[in-house]
Design an enzyme around this catalytic site. Structure first.
Site, PDB file in Angstrom:
ATOM      1  CB  CYS A 115      54.122  84.904  10.499  1.00 39.59           C
ATOM      2  SG  CYS A 115      54.407  86.378  11.521  1.00 39.59           S
ATOM      3  CB  CYS A 117      51.536  89.439  10.992  1.00 39.73           C
ATOM      4  SG  CYS A 117      52.256  88.808   9.480  1.00 39.73           S
ATOM      5  CB  CYS A 125      54.621  88.655  14.149  1.00 41.10           C
ATOM      6  SG  CYS A 125      54.890  89.696  12.704  1.00 41.10           S
ATOM      7  CE  LYS A 192      59.948  89.860   8.927  1.00 40.52           C
ATOM      8  NZ  LYS A 192      58.688  89.134   8.895  1.00 40.52           N
ATOM      9  NE  ARG A 202      54.728  95.137   7.751  1.00 40.01           N
ATOM     10  CZ  ARG A 202      55.457  95.791   8.636  1.00 40.01           C
ATOM     11  NH1 ARG A 202      55.093  97.004   9.018  1.00 40.01           N
ATOM     12  NH2 ARG A 202      56.552  95.242   9.138  1.00 40.01           N
ATOM     13  NE  ARG A 218      55.262  93.010  11.111  1.00 45.42           N
ATOM     14  CZ  ARG A 218      53.930  92.965  11.219  1.00 45.42           C
ATOM     15  NH1 ARG A 218      53.361  93.026  12.397  1.00 45.42           N
ATOM     16  NH2 ARG A 218      53.183  92.862  10.143  1.00 45.42           N
ATOM     17  CE  LYS A 249      60.699  89.663   5.117  1.00 40.82           C
ATOM     18  NZ  LYS A 249      59.578  89.057   5.736  1.00 40.82           N
ATOM     19  CB  SER A 275      56.655  93.763  -0.938  1.00 41.12           C
ATOM     20  OG  SER A 275      56.739  94.325   0.348  1.00 41.12           O
ATOM     21  CE1 TYR A 314      55.892  88.831  -3.029  1.00 35.75           C
ATOM     22  CE2 TYR A 314      57.755  90.296  -2.632  1.00 35.75           C
ATOM     23  CZ  TYR A 314      56.697  89.530  -2.157  1.00 35.75           C
ATOM     24  OH  TYR A 314      56.469  89.457  -0.809  1.00 35.75           O
TER      25      TYR A 314
HETATM   26  C1  PBG Z   1      55.314  88.354   8.094  1.00 32.85           C
HETATM   27  C2  PBG Z   1      56.124  88.640   6.897  1.00 32.85           C
HETATM   28  C3  PBG Z   1      56.491  89.886   6.349  1.00 32.85           C
HETATM   29  C4  PBG Z   1      57.134  89.599   5.142  1.00 32.85           C
HETATM   30  C5  PBG Z   1      57.184  88.221   5.009  1.00 32.85           C
HETATM   31  N1  PBG Z   1      56.585  87.639   6.119  1.00 32.85           N
HETATM   32  C6  PBG Z   1      56.206  91.278   6.708  1.00 32.85           C
HETATM   33  C7  PBG Z   1      56.391  91.840   8.016  1.00 32.85           C
HETATM   34  O1  PBG Z   1      57.198  91.422   8.835  1.00 32.85           O
HETATM   35  O2  PBG Z   1      55.647  92.778   8.232  1.00 32.85           O
HETATM   36  C8  PBG Z   1      57.641  90.661   4.186  1.00 32.85           C
HETATM   37  C9  PBG Z   1      57.765  90.258   2.773  1.00 32.85           C
HETATM   38  C10 PBG Z   1      57.801  91.374   1.801  1.00 32.85           C
HETATM   39  O3  PBG Z   1      57.804  92.577   2.137  1.00 32.85           O
HETATM   40  O4  PBG Z   1      57.834  91.047   0.618  1.00 32.85           O
HETATM   41  N2  PBG Z   1      55.827  88.561   9.312  1.00 32.85           N
END
Ligand code: PBG
Length: 326
Positions: A115, A117, A125, A192, A202, A218, A249, A275, A314
């Site tokens: 990605c 980002c 992204c 996603k 983030r 996003r 996700k 997260s 995690y």
């Molecule tokens: C990047 C990405 C994100 C996550 C994994 N890859 C965050 C987002 O889209 O802002 C999130 C993972 C997490 O919150 O543990 N695009």
């Protein structure tokens, strides 16, 4: 008529064990890692107990420790020190892949997040148009494809694109095949969602949307939580374009999506306990409101019950101990 007792099969741990339908194994887990360029000392991440922003050196030590505990599968997030609008240079992350491949060989199964980002100044992204109100799809897919090739060349087993652009799976698969990386797996973040649950990530990946452009979030590329149809379309499209593994996700707020998609599309399904989900449990536990290991186990059980076979968490490195304790 005889009374129906459903409690008969709940009366002691032995019969409960015998009648369980879901048995989670530590083999199902993938451990995420953050490695940060230019960092001098590893840093804790708020809400993600036991996970750190690692330096390249501390990253190696952490993997070594995890391997001793039987954690062989990782998902790598490289956080580069410099940002740009058209990031082309993914050398920092590629270098980490090369190093761990050299150091640990095939003991380690390396998947890597693809990605832009963490590499863009505005935290979006992809490549933003000159007006600052749209992500340019083609320009972004070209960069993601080149990023994927750099990671494949560095020795990644699996490419995991999390950007949500159109057509990136097909483009990455084509280019991997042209360069003879036939064996590199693609795990698509297929469903996603545009979620509030990515906050702690983030901070860890330095990837929150920011700056003076008019795009502030996003929502123009991640799926609206209220659109199951979009999730179905994305997953079908990614499967058709060549994704080997599909992902939903976040996890807990989207169990219906995992269930529905895994019933409909017969591919291996991964779920990302993101997260914010992870931190919700940890922060409640820190305030004496919950037993964290039991709550994580309950969430993981729900993922598998819904149809996932792969769990990205995690807490992966604790899974063995926690599962053993119950
Ligand atoms: C990047 C990405 C994100 C996550 C994994 N890859 C965050 C987002 O889209 O802002 C999130 C993972 C997490 O919150 O543990 N695009």
């Amino acid at each position: 008529m005889a009374k129906i007792s459903l409690r008969r099969l709940r009366q002691d741990p032995w019969i409960r064990e015998l009648t369980q339908q879901i048995h989670i194994s530590p083999k199902q887990f993938i451990q995420p890692h953050f490695v940060v360029q230019g960092l001098k000392e590893k840093e804790p991440i708020q809400g993600l107990t036991g996970v750190f922003r690692e330096t390249p050196d501390s990253f190696l030590l952490q993997i070594e420790k995890d391997l001793k505990k039987g954690i062989h599968k990782i998902l790598l997030f490289g956080v580069p020190g410099s940002k740009s609008t058209h990031p082309k240079d993914f050398e920092f992350t590629a270098k980490q892949i090369e190093t761990i491949r050299k150091e640990f060989g095939k003991e380690l199964w390396i998947s890597v997040d693809v990605c832009l980002c963490s590499s863009t100044e505005h935290g979006q992204c992809g490549v933003v148009n000159p007006q600052g109100d749209h992500i340019e799809n083609e320009a972004t897919v070209n960069l993601l494809t080149s990023q994927s090739l750099q990671y494949a060349q560095a020795g990644a087993d699996c490419i995991a694109p999390s950007d949500m652009m159109d057509g990136r799976i097909g483009s990455i698969r084509d280019h991997l095949d042209q360069k003879d990386y036939h064996r590199v797996i693609i795990m698509s973040y297929a469903a996603k969602f545009h979620s509030r649950f990515y906050g702690p990530f983030r901070n860890a990946a330095d990837s929150a949307p920011k700056g003076e452009i008019s795009l502030k979030d996003r929502s123009t590329y991640q799926i609206d939580p209220a659109r199951m149809d979009d999730a179905i379309a994305c997953a079908k499209r990614d499967a058709r374009e060549g994704a080997d593994i599909l992902m939903v996700k976040p996890g807990l707020p989207y169990l219906d999506v995992i269930y529905r998609l895994s019933e409909e599309i017969k591919k291996p399904w991964a779920v990302y306990q993101v997260s914010g989900e992870y931190a919700s449990i940890e922060l409640m536990a820190a305030n004496g409101l919950m037993n964290a290991p039991l709550a994580h186990l309950e969430a993981w059980t729900a993922f598998v019950r819904a149809g996932a076979s792969i769990i990205i968490s995690y807490g992966a490195r604790n899974a063995k101990d926690w599962l053993h304790d119950f």
